[in-house]
Write a protein that holds these residues in place. Structure first.
Motif, PDB file in Angstrom:
ATOM      1  N   SER A 152       0.841  -1.207   0.000  1.00 16.81           N
ATOM      2  CA  SER A 152       0.000   0.000   0.000  1.00 16.81           C
ATOM      3  C   SER A 152       0.875   1.256   0.000  1.00 16.81           C
ATOM      4  O   SER A 152       0.396   2.332  -0.294  1.00 16.81           O
ATOM      5  CB  SER A 152      -0.877   0.035   1.251  1.00 16.81           C
ATOM      6  OG  SER A 152      -0.051   0.234   2.398  1.00 16.81           O
ATOM      7  N   LEU A 157      -1.620   3.997   7.290  1.00  9.28           N
ATOM      8  CA  LEU A 157      -2.485   2.813   7.350  1.00  9.28           C
ATOM      9  C   LEU A 157      -1.835   1.733   8.217  1.00  9.28           C
ATOM     10  O   LEU A 157      -2.482   1.110   9.068  1.00  9.28           O
ATOM     11  CB  LEU A 157      -2.730   2.271   5.933  1.00  9.28           C
ATOM     12  CG  LEU A 157      -3.435   0.927   5.834  1.00  9.28           C
ATOM     13  CD1 LEU A 157      -4.902   1.052   6.237  1.00  9.28           C
ATOM     14  CD2 LEU A 157      -3.339   0.346   4.419  1.00  9.28           C
ATOM     15  N   LEU A 402     -11.345  -1.414   8.587  1.00 12.16           N
ATOM     16  CA  LEU A 402      -9.930  -1.065   8.357  1.00 12.16           C
ATOM     17  C   LEU A 402      -9.211  -2.226   7.664  1.00 12.16           C
ATOM     18  O   LEU A 402      -8.382  -2.023   6.762  1.00 12.16           O
ATOM     19  CB  LEU A 402      -9.259  -0.727   9.688  1.00 12.16           C
ATOM     20  CG  LEU A 402      -7.844  -0.177   9.597  1.00 12.16           C
ATOM     21  CD1 LEU A 402      -7.813   1.132   8.807  1.00 12.16           C
ATOM     22  CD2 LEU A 402      -7.257   0.053  10.995  1.00 12.16           C
ATOM     23  N   ARG A 404     -10.520  -4.253   5.658  1.00 10.93           N
ATOM     24  CA  ARG A 404     -10.969  -4.267   4.259  1.00 10.93           C
ATOM     25  C   ARG A 404     -10.233  -3.210   3.452  1.00 10.93           C
ATOM     26  O   ARG A 404      -9.774  -3.465   2.341  1.00 10.93           O
ATOM     27  CB  ARG A 404     -12.473  -4.009   4.240  1.00 10.93           C
ATOM     28  CG  ARG A 404     -13.083  -3.966   2.861  1.00 10.93           C
ATOM     29  CD  ARG A 404     -14.556  -4.144   3.047  1.00 10.93           C
ATOM     30  NE  ARG A 404     -15.357  -3.881   1.882  1.00 10.93           N
ATOM     31  CZ  ARG A 404     -16.679  -4.041   1.870  1.00 10.93           C
ATOM     32  NH1 ARG A 404     -17.305  -4.449   2.957  1.00 10.93           N
ATOM     33  NH2 ARG A 404     -17.370  -3.791   0.784  1.00 10.93           N
ATOM     34  N   ARG A 405     -10.116  -2.018   4.048  1.00  9.09           N
ATOM     35  CA  ARG A 405      -9.382  -0.963   3.328  1.00  9.09           C
ATOM     36  C   ARG A 405      -7.932  -1.393   3.094  1.00  9.09           C
ATOM     37  O   ARG A 405      -7.361  -1.202   2.025  1.00  9.09           O
ATOM     38  CB  ARG A 405      -9.413   0.335   4.151  1.00  9.09           C
ATOM     39  CG  ARG A 405      -9.071   1.530   3.320  1.00  9.09           C
ATOM     40  CD  ARG A 405      -8.990   2.785   4.163  1.00  9.09           C
ATOM     41  NE  ARG A 405      -7.632   3.279   4.181  1.00  9.09           N
ATOM     42  CZ  ARG A 405      -7.071   3.920   5.199  1.00  9.09           C
ATOM     43  NH1 ARG A 405      -7.747   4.129   6.312  1.00  9.09           N
ATOM     44  NH2 ARG A 405      -5.837   4.325   5.113  1.00  9.09           N
ATOM     45  N   GLU A 408      -7.755  -3.800   0.257  1.00 10.68           N
ATOM     46  CA  GLU A 408      -7.928  -3.125  -1.040  1.00 10.68           C
ATOM     47  C   GLU A 408      -6.662  -2.374  -1.445  1.00 10.68           C
ATOM     48  O   GLU A 408      -6.254  -2.394  -2.603  1.00 10.68           O
ATOM     49  CB  GLU A 408      -9.135  -2.183  -0.977  1.00 10.68           C
ATOM     50  CG  GLU A 408     -10.438  -2.970  -0.892  1.00 10.68           C
ATOM     51  CD  GLU A 408     -11.661  -2.125  -0.582  1.00 10.68           C
ATOM     52  OE1 GLU A 408     -12.740  -2.711  -0.484  1.00 10.68           O
ATOM     53  OE2 GLU A 408     -11.532  -0.897  -0.420  1.00 10.68           O
ATOM     54  N   GLU A 409      -6.039  -1.719  -0.457  1.00 14.53           N
ATOM     55  CA  GLU A 409      -4.822  -0.957  -0.781  1.00 14.53           C
ATOM     56  C   GLU A 409      -3.630  -1.865  -1.057  1.00 14.53           C
ATOM     57  O   GLU A 409      -2.638  -1.451  -1.645  1.00 14.53           O
ATOM     58  CB  GLU A 409      -4.467   0.008   0.365  1.00 14.53           C
ATOM     59  CG  GLU A 409      -5.361   1.214   0.441  1.00 14.53           C
ATOM     60  CD  GLU A 409      -4.790   2.303   1.348  1.00 14.53           C
ATOM     61  OE1 GLU A 409      -3.567   2.351   1.565  1.00 14.53           O
ATOM     62  OE2 GLU A 409      -5.595   3.107   1.852  1.00 14.53           O
ATOM     63  N   ALA A 582     -13.170  -7.215  -0.225  1.00 11.81           N
ATOM     64  CA  ALA A 582     -12.112  -6.350  -0.774  1.00 11.81           C
ATOM     65  C   ALA A 582     -11.877  -6.672  -2.248  1.00 11.81           C
ATOM     66  O   ALA A 582     -11.792  -5.770  -3.096  1.00 11.81           O
ATOM     67  CB  ALA A 582     -10.820  -6.530   0.030  1.00 11.81           C
ATOM     68  N   ASP A 585     -14.895  -5.496  -4.348  1.00  7.39           N
ATOM     69  CA  ASP A 585     -14.891  -4.030  -4.513  1.00  7.39           C
ATOM     70  C   ASP A 585     -13.956  -3.611  -5.641  1.00  7.39           C
ATOM     71  O   ASP A 585     -14.282  -2.754  -6.452  1.00  7.39           O
ATOM     72  CB  ASP A 585     -14.376  -3.338  -3.235  1.00  7.39           C
ATOM     73  CG  ASP A 585     -15.405  -3.335  -2.122  1.00  7.39           C
ATOM     74  OD1 ASP A 585     -16.563  -3.701  -2.377  1.00  7.39           O
ATOM     75  OD2 ASP A 585     -15.022  -2.974  -0.980  1.00  7.39           O
ATOM     76  N   THR A 591     -13.791   0.359  -5.687  1.00  5.56           N
ATOM     77  CA  THR A 591     -12.533   0.905  -5.164  1.00  5.56           C
ATOM     78  C   THR A 591     -11.488   0.677  -6.244  1.00  5.56           C
ATOM     79  O   THR A 591     -11.482  -0.364  -6.886  1.00  5.56           O
ATOM     80  CB  THR A 591     -12.098   0.132  -3.896  1.00  5.56           C
ATOM     81  OG1 THR A 591     -13.170   0.138  -2.981  1.00  5.56           O
ATOM     82  CG2 THR A 591     -10.883   0.755  -3.261  1.00  5.56           C
TER      83      THR A 591
END
Ligand code: BGC
Length: 785
Positions: A152, A157, A402, A404-405, A408-409, A582, A585, A591
């Motif tokens: 990421s 993060l 968090l 999940r983010r 994704e990142e 994730a 998305d 995303t």
């Protein structure tokens, strides 16, 4: 629950004869450990301790088994587990006698409080135990493996994730985490690359600092802080041939310029503890290496926390052959700087006689005990030894967002070629029939990755579960076929998989490694898709439908065939509890993917170790043509392979998204400056390198802008380029932004042959700014003669 292990240790008979002088303790400099009040308490307590009590603080064992009748809570029946030696060691009895200082992988309020009561209620001095555990990528709410989160390039993060893990762990009695692993990893054969941030020291240092901030917070005594243990000191990641636990051997220049950087960053950020490694470095095992633990760690860096050995690393000194027996291993490890013996069963057995005979001087023991007590006081354990309040026992709903983010990142879109004139991803509405194929699509165990000890697999949302829901919402249907097992050899499932592909508009394949193919003791000599997954991929691709390949792995794999035949490839690592949501998305474009590689992906395993910041050779592949200045010739006699190009298939820093970016106007604020000016003010940043970045596509997108520096003319050979800055920026379609990277002594200095960090006169610098390590737009400046 974390791993349980049983290890046999042989009791050896002879006493060694080796002793190194231990430097007297400097006063603490780490703000989280340094306080006159703590020092007073440490010294006061130390003065009242017997030799046995002191040695106890240096001893660590585990106890992990629950009583068969869980409702009864842990009882002594749970206690005789794991410790090595004939008949085992009863951790509970040791704790009651004040002869145990810390425990590992003993998790949960019931179990930790049970042992803490033994230590605090029954002993003369009421010294609490420390509870350490391998909280590597989350405690109960598992987020992506560290190599994924590092992709990421988002240190904030990482801090949030580490803090979340600390908060959960602390509710279960864990106050010390064996993380972060900051070993630079340039060889994808080594399984532990999954636990670190990849191949680059600059990025690795930023990530290391981020973990320490997240784990330790502003004060170790906060109820949501844990002590970090940066590991494995040092250079464990350079294991020869990528083979786990193997030897490392390197110049001091390489050690300091590359491998030590992230450990140093973690120590400067205040890591309260550090773990000594299994490997030997330049002929001396790291866990008995005074150059590492005294000269560098304590004398040069002023580290005042504690050093814990890796698991049975003190015992392993006998296997390394530098200790004839347990006594000599104990002597060598302690005097070199290992304060706590993790599970070797050597310090507790050998130290009493070694001290009584004068072989190990009392001040050496005192100093080690002081370091342990300092951490215990800083954590506030003497005031609050027990864990109370609600315990987190499964993934926490608020923490899942968090995780999940982070997932994704972490994804890296490696390739996204056009099919019928349009990039295959994100999935278009016209994909009405989707075939989901592969052994990683629905197996929750293999979506979390290695070191997810305290996780509940029921918490994982698999790709199959979420993608079928999401496809329905988009009015599409999804057929799932496993096709084969991860290490499968049978082709029995191929026909159904190919059939599913034929009947679909688009195929999503979930292929890769199982969780346990990376992590500790998971080196691989081949980096292909395991089992017959490559054959499955080829069979499905031959069905003629567009394929999106999702690669689950803890390391770079060799994806050369896929790169040539499959339009879209996304590396998803091991994403954790939010795997399904994730991935869905990002596939549907809710995303945007934004990750970039932190390790080079090879074309062939024979290229390993492969990393972008190589040293130049005298015969570069583009060899200067002696007859024509500025022209190159390609000849046989250059540094290259006959059968594969030199470069990576997907280089460090590479990663696509659903829009494109243009770089322009790369420039530097000054064309010359003096070495003296840089050296005199090492914290200043007198230079600024800038580039204009424009989103040239039709969607908003995030780009990780990277700044690389090369220096020529120095007294030591320097890498072809080194990362020296990065920024995550989000731009709307058509939007431009000027991104600046401040440069000063820290970014422009390097090591000379005397192991000194220097900036040298009469050198030329090139600064590259772009979207990967292959960025070409550059600006130049000179350091005056
Ligand atoms: C690993 C460490 C880990 C320790 C405790 C060792 O085998 O190398 O990374 O922290 O075990 O479980």
């Amino acid at each position: 629950m974390t791993r349980f292990r049983s290890v046999l240790v042989c009791g050896l008979l002879f006493h060694g004869v080796w002793l190194l002088a231990q430097n007297a303790a400097a006063s603490p400099s780490n703000p989280q450990l340094a306080s006159a009040e703590i020092e007073r308490k440490v010294n006061d307590l130390l003065a009242r301790m017997t030799l046995e009590e002191k040695i106890g603080q240096l001893v660590q064992y585990s106890a992990t088994e629950a009583h068969p009748d869980k409702s009864a809570g842990p009882t002594t029946a749970a206690l005789n587990v794991n410790p090595p030696g004939p008949g085992g060691v009863d951790s509970y009895e040791l704790a009651k006698k004040g002869e145990l200082g810390s425990m590992l992988n003993t998790v949960g309020q019931g179990l930790t409080n049970h042992f803490q009561h033994a230590a605090v209620d029954n002993t003369r001095l009421h010294i609490p135990l420390l509870f350490g555990a391998d909280v590597i990528h989350g405690f109960r709410t598992i987020f992506p493996v560290p190599l994924g989160t590092a992709s990421s390039w988002d240190p904030e993060l990482v801090t949030d994730l580490a803090h979340m893990a600390a908060e959960e762990a602390r509710t279960a009695g864990v106050d010390w985490v064996y993380s972060p692993m900051v070993d630079i990893a340039r060889d994808a054969r080594w399984g532990r690359v999954t636990e670190g941030a990849g191949e680059d020291p600059y990025l690795g240092s930023a990530i290391a600092r981020a973990y320490i901030r997240g784990y330790q917070g502003n004060s170790l005594s906060e109820p949501t802080s844990v002590a970090a243990s940066v590991k494995h000191f040092a250079a464990y990641g350079a294991a020869e041939a990528g083979r786990e636990y193997n030897t490392t051997d390197m110049s001091d220049l390489l050690l300091r310029q590359v491998y030590l950087q992230p450990y140093h960053a973690a120590v400067e950020a205040g890591s309260a503890t550090i773990m000594s490694a299994f490997n030997s470095l330049n002929g001396v095992p790291a866990s008995a290496n005074p150059y590492l633990m005294q000269t560098i760690l304590r004398d040069e860096w002023g580290f005042d926390g504690l050093v814990v050995s890796d698991y049975t690393a003190v015992m392993e000194l006998t296997h390394h052959g530098i200790a004839l027996n347990a006594a000599s291993a104990t002597d060598k490890a302690l005097t070199a700087g290992v304060d706590i013996d993790m599970n070797s069963h050597f310090y507790d057995v050998e130290l009493p006689a070694l001290v009584k005979s004068g072989k190990v001087p009392m001040p050496v023991v005192d100093e080690a005990v002081r370091r342990v007590l300092r951490v215990k006081f800083a954590l506030g354990l003497f005031d609050h030894p027990f864990t109370e309040g609600p315990e987190v026992t499964k993934a926490v709903p608020e923490h899942r967002a968090l995780a999940r983010r982070a997932a994704e990142e972490s994804f890296v879109l490696l390739q996204n070629n056009a099919v019928n004139g349009q990039s295959l991803l994100p999935l278009a509405a016209k994909a009405q029939k989707i075939a989901l194929i592969g052994p990683l699509a629905d197996d929750s165990r293999d979506m979390v990755g290695a070191w997810s000890g305290a996780n509940n697999f029921d918490d994982v949302r698999t790709l199959r579960q979420t993608l079928s829901e999401r496809a329905q919402q988009h009015g599409a249907s999804l057929i799932y076929e496993k096709g084969t097992d991860i290490s499968g050899t049978s082709t029995a499932g191929f026909a159904e998989a190919v059939n599913a592909a034929r009947n679909a508009d688009l195929v999503v394949m979930a292929l890769g490694e199982s969780s346990d193919m990376s992590g500790e003791a998971a080196s691989r000599a081949y980096l292909d898709l395991p089992g017959n997954q490559q054959q499955l991929l080829e069979a499905v691709q031959a069905a003629g439908k567009p394929v999106v390949l999702l690669v689950f792995s803890g390391r770079p794999l060799v994806l050369d065939w896929a790169a040539a035949h499959v339009p879209a490839i996304m590396e998803v690592w091991f994403p954790g509890v939010e795997t399904g949501p994730a991935i869905a998305d990002v596939l549907y474009g809710d995303t945007m993917p934004s990750g970039k590689l932190t390790m080079s992906f090879p074309r062939a395993v024979g290229q390993e170790p492969l990393y972008y910041n190589q040293l130049p050779t005298g015969r570069p592949i583009q060899h200067p043509d002696p007859a024509h200045p500025n022209a190159y010739v390609e000849t046989k006699y250059v540094s290259k392979y006959l059968d594969v190009p030199n470069d990576a298939l997907f280089p460090f820093g590479h990663g696509l998204t659903y829009t494109t970016f243009r770089y322009a106007n790369v420039s530097i604020s000054k064309s010359t400056l003096s070495a003296g000016e840089l050296t005199a003010a090492p914290k200043e940043k007198p230079l600024s390198a800038t580039a204009e970045v424009t989103n040239t596509g039709s969607r908003e997108g995030t780009e990780i802008v990277q700044c690389y520096v090369n220096v020529r003319g120095a007294s030591t050979e320097q890498p072809v380029r080194n990362l020296k800055g990065f920024a995550r920026i989000t731009l709307k379609p058509g939007e431009s932004r000027t991104v600046s990277f401040p440069l000063g002594y820290q970014e422009l200095s390097f090591y000379n042959v005397k192991s000194k960090q220097v900036v040298e006169p009469d050198t030329e610098y090139t600064v590259y700014i772009g979207g990967s390590s292959t960025a070409e737009q550059a600006a130049h400046f000179r350091i005056e003669p």
